[in-house]
Structures are given as structure tokens and as C-alpha cells.
Design an enzyme around this catalytic site. Structure first.
Site, PDB file in Angstrom:
ATOM      1  N   LEU A  55       0.829  -1.213   0.000  1.00 14.37           N
ATOM      2  CA  LEU A  55       0.000   0.000   0.000  1.00 14.37           C
ATOM      3  C   LEU A  55       0.863   1.263   0.000  1.00 14.37           C
ATOM      4  O   LEU A  55       0.364   2.354  -0.288  1.00 14.37           O
ATOM      5  CB  LEU A  55      -0.924   0.021   1.216  1.00 14.37           C
ATOM      6  CG  LEU A  55      -2.030  -1.037   1.275  1.00 14.37           C
ATOM      7  CD1 LEU A  55      -2.746  -0.971   2.621  1.00 14.37           C
ATOM      8  CD2 LEU A  55      -3.036  -0.848   0.141  1.00 14.37           C
ATOM      9  N   LYS A  86      -7.525   2.682  13.160  1.00 13.77           N
ATOM     10  CA  LYS A  86      -8.900   2.432  12.682  1.00 13.77           C
ATOM     11  C   LYS A  86      -9.757   3.686  12.877  1.00 13.77           C
ATOM     12  O   LYS A  86     -10.626   3.976  12.058  1.00 13.77           O
ATOM     13  CB  LYS A  86      -9.505   1.227  13.397  1.00 13.77           C
ATOM     14  CG  LYS A  86      -8.748  -0.083  13.148  1.00 13.77           C
ATOM     15  CD  LYS A  86      -8.690  -0.443  11.673  1.00 13.77           C
ATOM     16  CE  LYS A  86      -8.043  -1.792  11.435  1.00 13.77           C
ATOM     17  NZ  LYS A  86      -7.944  -2.144  10.008  1.00 13.77           N
ATOM     18  N   SER A 119      -2.823  -6.078  11.567  1.00 13.04           N
ATOM     19  CA  SER A 119      -4.092  -6.392  12.228  1.00 13.04           C
ATOM     20  C   SER A 119      -3.934  -6.621  13.729  1.00 13.04           C
ATOM     21  O   SER A 119      -4.857  -7.108  14.381  1.00 13.04           O
ATOM     22  CB  SER A 119      -4.719  -7.621  11.565  1.00 13.04           C
ATOM     23  OG  SER A 119      -3.820  -8.701  11.617  1.00 13.04           O
ATOM     24  N   ASN A 151     -13.308  -3.247  16.492  1.00 19.37           N
ATOM     25  CA  ASN A 151     -13.769  -2.955  17.861  1.00 19.37           C
ATOM     26  C   ASN A 151     -12.687  -2.219  18.650  1.00 19.37           C
ATOM     27  O   ASN A 151     -12.998  -1.519  19.615  1.00 19.37           O
ATOM     28  CB  ASN A 151     -14.197  -4.249  18.555  1.00 19.37           C
ATOM     29  CG  ASN A 151     -13.044  -5.189  18.806  1.00 19.37           C
ATOM     30  OD1 ASN A 151     -12.389  -5.139  19.844  1.00 19.37           O
ATOM     31  ND2 ASN A 151     -12.757  -6.079  17.846  1.00 19.37           N
ATOM     32  N   HIS A 152     -11.417  -2.342  18.213  1.00 15.59           N
ATOM     33  CA  HIS A 152     -10.334  -1.709  18.960  1.00 15.59           C
ATOM     34  C   HIS A 152     -10.284  -0.180  18.764  1.00 15.59           C
ATOM     35  O   HIS A 152      -9.522   0.491  19.455  1.00 15.59           O
ATOM     36  CB  HIS A 152      -9.005  -2.383  18.634  1.00 15.59           C
ATOM     37  CG  HIS A 152      -9.020  -3.823  19.056  1.00 15.59           C
ATOM     38  ND1 HIS A 152      -9.034  -4.207  20.377  1.00 15.59           N
ATOM     39  CD2 HIS A 152      -9.117  -4.972  18.319  1.00 15.59           C
ATOM     40  CE1 HIS A 152      -9.113  -5.538  20.451  1.00 15.59           C
ATOM     41  NE2 HIS A 152      -9.158  -6.020  19.216  1.00 15.59           N
ATOM     42  N   GLY A 188      -3.489  -4.453   5.908  1.00 13.89           N
ATOM     43  CA  GLY A 188      -2.868  -3.647   6.955  1.00 13.89           C
ATOM     44  C   GLY A 188      -2.390  -4.546   8.083  1.00 13.89           C
ATOM     45  O   GLY A 188      -2.545  -5.766   8.038  1.00 13.89           O
ATOM     46  N   TYR A 240      -2.889   0.436  16.958  1.00 11.02           N
ATOM     47  CA  TYR A 240      -3.708  -0.257  15.957  1.00 11.02           C
ATOM     48  C   TYR A 240      -5.140   0.294  15.953  1.00 11.02           C
ATOM     49  O   TYR A 240      -5.676   0.669  14.899  1.00 11.02           O
ATOM     50  CB  TYR A 240      -3.685  -1.768  16.260  1.00 11.02           C
ATOM     51  CG  TYR A 240      -4.764  -2.552  15.569  1.00 11.02           C
ATOM     52  CD1 TYR A 240      -4.725  -2.763  14.197  1.00 11.02           C
ATOM     53  CD2 TYR A 240      -5.833  -3.085  16.294  1.00 11.02           C
ATOM     54  CE1 TYR A 240      -5.736  -3.469  13.560  1.00 11.02           C
ATOM     55  CE2 TYR A 240      -6.835  -3.797  15.674  1.00 11.02           C
ATOM     56  CZ  TYR A 240      -6.781  -3.988  14.299  1.00 11.02           C
ATOM     57  OH  TYR A 240      -7.783  -4.681  13.673  1.00 11.02           O
TER      58      TYR A 240
HETATM   59  N1  LIG Z   1     -10.061 -10.984  11.677  1.00 12.55           N
HETATM   60  C1  LIG Z   1     -10.756 -10.268  12.554  1.00 12.55           C
HETATM   61  O1  LIG Z   1     -11.499 -10.792  13.373  1.00 12.55           O
HETATM   62  C2  LIG Z   1     -10.666  -8.767  12.538  1.00 12.55           C
HETATM   63  C3  LIG Z   1     -11.230  -8.034  13.589  1.00 12.55           C
HETATM   64  C4  LIG Z   1     -11.215  -6.648  13.539  1.00 12.55           C
HETATM   65  C5  LIG Z   1     -10.631  -6.009  12.443  1.00 12.55           C
HETATM   66  N2  LIG Z   1     -10.060  -6.761  11.459  1.00 12.55           N
HETATM   67  C6  LIG Z   1      -9.405  -6.055  10.332  1.00 12.55           C
HETATM   68  O2  LIG Z   1      -9.707  -6.752   9.127  1.00 12.55           O
HETATM   69  C7  LIG Z   1      -8.571  -6.755   8.275  1.00 12.55           C
HETATM   70  C8  LIG Z   1      -8.172  -8.197   7.942  1.00 12.55           C
HETATM   71  O3  LIG Z   1      -7.881  -8.874   9.146  1.00 12.55           O
HETATM   72  P1  LIG Z   1      -7.133 -10.276   9.144  1.00 12.55           P
HETATM   73  O4  LIG Z   1      -7.460 -10.931  10.422  1.00 12.55           O
HETATM   74  O5  LIG Z   1      -7.394 -10.980   7.866  1.00 12.55           O
HETATM   75  O6  LIG Z   1      -5.618  -9.791   9.193  1.00 12.55           O
HETATM   76  P2  LIG Z   1      -4.340 -10.515   8.573  1.00 12.55           P
HETATM   77  O7  LIG Z   1      -3.170  -9.933   9.310  1.00 12.55           O
HETATM   78  O8  LIG Z   1      -4.515 -11.977   8.546  1.00 12.55           O
HETATM   79  O9  LIG Z   1      -4.328 -10.004   7.064  1.00 12.55           O
HETATM   80  C9  LIG Z   1      -3.914  -8.703   6.696  1.00 12.55           C
HETATM   81  C10 LIG Z   1      -3.289  -8.805   5.319  1.00 12.55           C
HETATM   82  O10 LIG Z   1      -2.858  -7.485   4.930  1.00 12.55           O
HETATM   83  C11 LIG Z   1      -1.637  -7.625   4.261  1.00 12.55           C
HETATM   84  N3  LIG Z   1      -0.895  -6.369   4.384  1.00 12.55           N
HETATM   85  C12 LIG Z   1      -0.344  -5.848   5.514  1.00 12.55           C
HETATM   86  N4  LIG Z   1       0.274  -4.692   5.232  1.00 12.55           N
HETATM   87  C13 LIG Z   1       0.111  -4.476   3.907  1.00 12.55           C
HETATM   88  C14 LIG Z   1       0.562  -3.467   3.018  1.00 12.55           C
HETATM   89  N5  LIG Z   1       1.295  -2.440   3.454  1.00 12.55           N
HETATM   90  N6  LIG Z   1       0.247  -3.560   1.722  1.00 12.55           N
HETATM   91  C15 LIG Z   1      -0.490  -4.614   1.274  1.00 12.55           C
HETATM   92  N7  LIG Z   1      -0.933  -5.620   2.048  1.00 12.55           N
HETATM   93  C16 LIG Z   1      -0.625  -5.548   3.365  1.00 12.55           C
HETATM   94  C17 LIG Z   1      -0.905  -8.760   4.956  1.00 12.55           C
HETATM   95  O11 LIG Z   1       0.090  -9.337   4.116  1.00 12.55           O
HETATM   96  C18 LIG Z   1      -2.053  -9.701   5.291  1.00 12.55           C
HETATM   97  O12 LIG Z   1      -2.195 -10.716   4.314  1.00 12.55           O
HETATM   98  C19 LIG Z   1      -7.492  -5.975   9.003  1.00 12.55           C
HETATM   99  O13 LIG Z   1      -7.519  -4.628   8.549  1.00 12.55           O
HETATM  100  C20 LIG Z   1      -7.898  -6.056  10.443  1.00 12.55           C
HETATM  101  O14 LIG Z   1      -7.426  -4.943  11.187  1.00 12.55           O
HETATM  102  C21 LIG Z   1     -10.057  -8.105  11.487  1.00 12.55           C
END
Ligand SMILES: NC(=O)c1ccc[n+]([C@@H]2O[C@H](COP(=O)([O-])OP(=O)(O)OC[C@H]3O[C@@H](n4cnc5c(N)ncnc54)[C@H](O)[C@@H]3O)[C@@H](O)[C@H]2O)c1
Length: 269
Positions: free
Chosen positions: A50, A142, A73, A110-111, A71, A138
Site C-alpha cells: 500500500l 482504525k 491487524s 472494535n479496537h 494492513g 492499531y
Molecule cells: N479478523 C478479525 O477478526 C478482525 C477483527 C477486527 C478487524 N479486522 C481487520 O480486518 C482486516 C483483515 O484482518 P485479518 O485478520 O485478515 O488480518 P491478517 O493480518 O490476517 O491479514 C492482513 C493482510 O494485509 C496484508 N498487508 C499488511 N500490510 C500491507 C501493506 N502495506 N500492503 C499490502 N498488504 C498488506 C498482509 O500481508 C495480510 O495478508 C485488518 O484490517 C484487520 O485490522 C479483522
């Protein structure tokens, strides 16, 4: 707004991205995938950071909408969060504005409100308008993403649904998660509703299933047409037998953000 068909999925290699790659095509979406990391079995996925504005602009060109999951996470040093979550999300919004993409679904968390005390007893459900109380850098990123979304709606007419996701995993794995769990199938339902609802402007919704032990209000999510089908309750007996009920004196049980309010924030939460 015509129903979006081609959707850029950022963070497509991640946990949630992998779940959505499986589930969203059934809704008729043609997904364009982007991640830092290569994705096995997906040779057409765009491997881009990104931070690379040109690559991001090229990735958004021609899509109808974006689901922005990419991003960091979890909690991380501020400089890393700044680059990936804050600057990275800004680059995505700028690219969307420049390329005329009309709608983004933003994975908030939620954070963003993690220091909100969890409801107890007869306390009302937490409303979506509850004051921001990020529990980490983090969570702060958000908050920034939600405000960026508001700015791009007010100034540029770019719509966003910010989904304050609880925990989207195949099964809840903690007692806290019984309250904030979003089943993957409900996650796909909510993302679909967020992509297709009319006139969302910038709407913030809570992202979870219809859990019996729900902590927050799903009204704004339901207003998009989201009808959750799942409930974490079938997992409750086993998880409570293993872990016990949430304790009043335990800091990690006191707030919406769970373990993220502890120092250091501990995974799993
Ligand atoms: N999984 C959940 O329950 C949950 C809860 C709240 C929020 N979220 C949000 O949902 C999103 C996905 O969560 P997740 O659990 O799949 O996280 P994850 O860490 O498994 O996946 C995030 C992905 O983003 C990619 N990434 C990171 N930095 C990047 C960059 N600079 N450029 C391109 N790609 C990049 C990573 O390679 C990774 O594959 C996140 O933004 C997270 O904050 C997830």
C-alpha cells in the site's frame, strides 16, 4: 447506484481475506486480489505494498468497489502502523478518488472503541455512536480510517461503510469472542450488504453475528439489509467450562477490547 461487480479485495492473503475469497464469489462478485504476500493458487493476484502509490492506483483502476482489509491487524510499533494502516489507507482512498471508485468497505475494528467498558447485566448495548476510545496504536489507526472515510464522503462523495469487526474466525475461541464473534458466513452477508445498500454516505456498523451475548447494537448494520444468521451460543458451554466466565476484577475482561487493553496487548484475544 448499480450493483458492484468487480471488487478489489485488499489484504486478500490474510485470514479474513482468505475466508472472503471463498465466500464472496457466490454473491456474484468478480474479485481482484491485492496483498503484500503472494497468494497460493492465485497467479493473477496483485503483489503490492500500500506504500506504492502507483501500484495502488493501478490496482483500483476499473473496479466498481473496494473491500479494504490490508494492513497490520495487531498492535505494532507506531511507525509500522503509520506506514501500513494510516498512510496505506490514505493512498487507497486517494487512488479511489482519482479513479472514480464510488464505494469502499473499510475493515475497522472494535479496537477503535476498545476502552469502552463492556456491558454487564442489564446495561444497554453499546451504540455505534459511542465515543472513540482506541486501545492501541492499531485501534487509533482504525479511528483514522473512519475519519478519513468521513472526509472523503463529505468532500469527494466517495461512500464508505466502516465495519467495526469483532472477531471473524471459523469458530469463537474465547469467552469474550462469544459476544463479538462474526461467523465467516455472516461476514460475507455483511460485506455484501455494505457493497449493495443504497445511499450509505459514511456509515459505521458493528460487525458480528446475532450472538445471544452480544455487547453492541447491530441496528445500523441491519439498516443496510444485513440479516445475521449465526449465533455463538452453541460454543458457550464448552468455552466457559474450559475458561470460566469473564471476571469482574480482570482488566482484560473489563473492556470491549479484551486483551488489547493489557500491556503488552496479548494475542490471542
Ligand atoms: N479478523 C478479525 O477478526 C478482525 C477483527 C477486527 C478487524 N479486522 C481487520 O480486518 C482486516 C483483515 O484482518 P485479518 O485478520 O485478515 O488480518 P491478517 O493480518 O490476517 O491479514 C492482513 C493482510 O494485509 C496484508 N498487508 C499488511 N500490510 C500491507 C501493506 N502495506 N500492503 C499490502 N498488504 C498488506 C498482509 O500481508 C495480510 O495478508 C485488518 O484490517 C484487520 O485490522 C479483522
Amino acid at each position: 447506484m448499480p450493483a458492484p461487480r468487480t471488487v478489489l479485495l485488499t489484504g486478500a492473503a490474510g485470514g479474513l481475506g482468505t475466508l472472503m475469497r471463498d465466500l464472496l464469489p457466490a454473491y456474484g462478485y468478480d474479485l481482484r486480489l491485492l496483498d503484500l504476500r503472494p497468494i497460493e493458487g492465485e497467479p493473477d493476484a496483485i503483489a503490492a505494498d500500500l506504500a506504492d502509490r502507483d501500484a495502488v492506483r493501478e490496482a483500483v483502476r476499473g473496479v466498481d468497489a473496494i473491500i479494504h482489509l490490508a494492513g497490520i491487524s495487531l498492535e505494532a510499533p507506531f511507525e509500522k502502523i503509520l506506514k501500513a494502516n494510516i498512510e496505506g489507507t490514505y493512498h487507497l482512498y486517494e487512488a479511489a478518488r482519482e479513479e472514480g471508485v464510488g464505494r469502499i468497505v473499510f475493515a475497522s475494528s472494535n479496537h477503535a472503541v476498545g476502552y469502552t467498558p463492556r456491558p454487564r447485566g442489564d446495561d444497554p448495548l453499546i451504540p455505534v455512536g459511542t465515543p472513540r476510545r482506541p486501545d492501541t496504536f492499531y485501534g487509533l489507526s482504525k479511528c483514522f480510517g473512519e475519519d478519513l472515510a468521513q472526509l472523503y464522503w463529505d468532500r469527494h462523495g466517495l461512500e464508505t461503510v466502516s465495519v467495526r469487526i469483532g472477531s471473524c474466525f471459523p469458530e469463537p475461541t474465547s469467552v469474550r469472542m462469544l459476544s463479538v464473534w462474526m461467523s465467516p458466513a455472516d461476514g460475507a452477508r455483511l460485506f455484501h450488504a455494505a457493497l449493495t445498500a443504497e445511499h450509505v454516505g459514511h456509515t459505521v456498523v458493528h460487525g458480528s453475528s446475532a450472538n445471544t451475548r452480544l455487547w453492541w447494537d447491530l441496528t445500523s448494520a441491519r439498516a443496510l439489509g444485513y440479516e445475521p444468521q449465526d449465533d455463538s451460543e452453541p460454543y458457550a458451554e464448552k468455552l466457559i467450562a474450559e475458561q470460566g466466565e469473564l471476571q469482574d476484577g480482570n482488566e482484560a475482561h473489563a473492556y470491549l477490547g479484551g486483551q488489547f487493553v493489557t500491556d503488552p496487548p496479548i494475542w490471542p484475544y
